[in-house]
Design an enzyme around this catalytic site. Structure first.
Site, short mmCIF file in Angstrom:
data_model
loop_
_atom_site.label_atom_id
_atom_site.label_comp_id
_atom_site.label_asym_id
_atom_site.label_seq_id
_atom_site.Cartn_x
_atom_site.Cartn_y
_atom_site.Cartn_z
N LYS A 1 75.32 40.68 51.74
CA LYS A 1 75.41 39.71 52.86
C LYS A 1 76.85 39.62 53.33
O LYS A 1 77.12 39.68 54.54
CB LYS A 1 74.95 38.34 52.36
CG LYS A 1 75.33 37.17 53.25
CD LYS A 1 74.85 35.84 52.75
CE LYS A 1 75.73 35.19 51.78
NZ LYS A 1 76.88 34.44 52.31
N ASN A 2 77.78 39.50 52.40
CA ASN A 2 79.18 39.22 52.77
C ASN A 2 79.93 40.44 53.28
O ASN A 2 81.05 40.32 53.78
CB ASN A 2 79.92 38.56 51.60
CG ASN A 2 79.40 37.15 51.35
OD1 ASN A 2 78.66 36.60 52.17
ND2 ASN A 2 79.73 36.58 50.21
N ASP B 1 81.33 33.04 43.20
CA ASP B 1 79.91 33.05 43.60
C ASP B 1 78.97 33.31 42.42
O ASP B 1 77.76 33.31 42.61
CB ASP B 1 79.67 34.12 44.67
CG ASP B 1 80.38 33.77 45.96
OD1 ASP B 1 80.48 34.64 46.84
OD2 ASP B 1 80.88 32.64 46.07
N ARG C 1 86.93 23.84 53.25
CA ARG C 1 86.94 25.18 53.87
C ARG C 1 87.83 25.24 55.13
O ARG C 1 87.39 25.52 56.22
CB ARG C 1 85.53 25.63 54.22
CG ARG C 1 84.48 25.47 53.15
CD ARG C 1 84.59 26.41 52.00
NE ARG C 1 84.34 27.79 52.30
CZ ARG C 1 83.15 28.38 52.30
NH1 ARG C 1 82.09 27.67 52.07
NH2 ARG C 1 83.03 29.68 52.57
N VAL D 1 88.67 28.46 42.72
CA VAL D 1 88.67 28.91 44.12
C VAL D 1 88.27 27.78 45.08
O VAL D 1 88.95 27.54 46.08
CB VAL D 1 87.73 30.12 44.30
CG1 VAL D 1 87.66 30.55 45.76
CG2 VAL D 1 88.20 31.29 43.43
N ARG E 1 69.33 31.90 52.55
CA ARG E 1 70.52 32.35 53.30
C ARG E 1 71.11 33.61 52.69
O ARG E 1 71.71 34.41 53.37
CB ARG E 1 71.59 31.25 53.30
CG ARG E 1 71.22 30.01 54.05
CD ARG E 1 72.38 29.06 54.16
NE ARG E 1 73.55 29.75 54.75
CZ ARG E 1 74.68 29.11 55.06
NH1 ARG E 1 74.80 27.83 54.81
NH2 ARG E 1 75.69 29.76 55.60
N CYS F 1 81.70 22.32 53.94
CA CYS F 1 80.32 22.54 53.49
C CYS F 1 80.23 21.92 52.09
O CYS F 1 81.19 21.33 51.59
CB CYS F 1 80.01 24.03 53.47
SG CYS F 1 80.86 24.88 52.15
#
Ligand code: EPZ
Length: 417
Positions: free
Chosen positions: A22-23, A304, A121, A326, A396, A116
């Site tokens: 996805k990224n 993640d 962010r 992070v 997502r 978020c």
């Protein structure tokens, strides 16, 4: 709102095909704004965030056809220089359209993405880079307006190796006049994949994947025909699924080199991890030892995968610690894991874990994408029935997650409520 129902405590066994990243796909899709020629992207996962990006590109001025994992992009008239709040708030990564639209149109008005669940962010590093490239920046009414007749290459030092800022700066600098050097750039594999796609369009980028990326601006770019790298976070998630269910999973279509930090921690915990080409064989062999982690930038332990690791350590006898360096608020999954019986104590940006013998299924709720993955993993290992709500977060970033787990022997289903 759909829910996932799991009857846990079953060992997962079998093979799973990892989807495209996805990224990596998101910034490469956005790179199509840099050209009026046709672009083709393969191995694109079927995800809500990809659908959002495709919808966004159509709004800006692209014709997009999608067939399975292949996306074809063609021009569709003039590009709109705007990214409205209702689109950007759905997906923060929409901010990546700033770089290419600024480079091509000389002006763009983009809604500030806002925060978020996992943090504020901010985008100061992105804006500082555009400033260094000669853009005039104005923030008003929740929007950021950037304008520049012609971007001019410059040396830019990032105060923090931001993934998105590295991508946004590359997407702007490829059409700037002269050389741009990004110092302290992000090293994530998605950066190198974006550079490969851009160089395939005729850009002149070197050093992507290292902390210094050099971009020599060119006049014009052609289309790309590119295949997205495998999703390293999905790869790590399925490796941990083998560990937490005491099973054995063969992962296919992976890039083992991209999950080194997770492999190292799994082997330290006592999991057998072997890679053969694009396959990774992950096997539970004996009771695990607790292994602490601290998240960091690549090639460190990925933020993640922090939540998924916490779920594993929650069921590993002994004490361990999970540090999140992070993002400032990425422990939303703690309270949900505690509902399943996990013994966790939050201390600032660290969580002290005391492994328990077993967890028991319960109704739980997803707060963000990767927290959702952790809750599914915990449900697969817990005794009894787990009901997971707000799974739109999962959709997502994970392609057909429950179908993939079902194929591995899990008693899992999605219900439409
Ligand atoms: C990318 O987000 C990923 N998203 C994230 O994955 C991932 O967690 C993150 O990189 C770190 O690896 C995509 O690629 C779409 P950053 P990004 O800019 O680019 C601070 C997922 O689950 N920062 O490297 O937003 C920021 O607040 C998602 O797939 C600034 O302060 O990450 C954060 O604390 C979640 N100012 C840290 O840097 C800035 O201008 C890392 O952010 C930019 C970032």
């Amino acid at each position: 709102m759909d829910k996932i129902i799991i009857h846990g405590a079953r060992r997962l066994k079998g093979r799973v095909k990892v989807s495209g990243s996805k990224n990596a796909a998101l910034p490469i899709l956005v790179a199509s704004l840099l050209t009026d020629e046709e672009c083709r992207l393969e191995n694109v996962p079927e995800l809500a965030d990809i659908d959002t990006t495709i919808g966004f590109l159509k709004y800006i001025g692209k014709k997009i056809a999608r067939k399975g994992h292949s996306v074809h992009i063609a021009p569709d008239g003039h590009l709109k220089p705007t990214a409205p709040y209702e689109l950007v708030r759905k997906m923060r990564a929409s901010i990546l359209v700033t770089g290419p639209l600024l480079a091509r149109l000389g002006y763009v008005r983009v809604s500030l993405p806002g925060g978020c669940a996992i943090g504020a962010r901010p985008i100061d590093i992105h804006l500082d880079a555009f400033d260094k490239l000669g853009a005039k920046i104005q923030i008003k009414g929740g929007y950021v307006e950037t304008r520049s007749r012609k971007l001019v290459g410059n040396r830019i030092h990032f105060r923090y190796p931001s993934v998105g800022a590295t991508e946004n700066t590359m997407l702007a600098a490829v059409l700037a006049r002269g050389r741009t050097i990004i110092e302290n750039a992000a090293l994530e594999p998605e950066i190198a994949d974006l550079a490969d796609a851009l160089n395939g369009m005729g850009a002149d980028i070197s050093g992507a994947g290292t902390d210094t990326v050099t971009i020599d601006g060119v006049e014009k770019l052609g289309g790309f025909n590119h295949r997205v790298i495998p999703d390293r976070i999905e790869t790590a998630t399925f490796m941990i699924a083998a560990a937490i269910t005491r099973g054995s999973i063969v992962l296919e279509n992976t890039r083992p080199a991209h999950v080194g930090a997770v492999c190292e921690k799994l082997m330290k915990a006592g999991i057998s991890v072997k890679s053969q080409g694009t396959k990774i064989i992950c096997k539970w062999v004996k009771n695990l030892k607790p292994v602490s982690i601290r998240t960091g930038v690549y090639p460190g332990f990925p933020t993640d995968v922090q939540a998924q690791w916490m779920a594993l350590m929650a069921l590993t006898q002994g004490r361990s610690s999970i540090g999140e360096d992070v993002f400032e608020n990425r422990f939303m999954h703690v309270s949900e894991l505690q509902r399943l019986g996990a013994d966790l104590k939050v201390r600032g940006n660290r969580v002290a874990v005391k492994g328990v013998e077993s967890m028991t299924g319960a109704p739980i709720m997803v707060s963000d994408l990767r927290a959702g993955a952790a809750l599914v993993l915990a449900g697969l290992a817990a005794k009894g029935r787990t009901e997971i709500s707000r799974i739109y977060h999962l959709d997502r970033g994970y392609e057909h997650l429950e179908k993939k787990f079902k194929k591995l022997g899990a008693n899992i289903k999605r219900i439409h409520c």
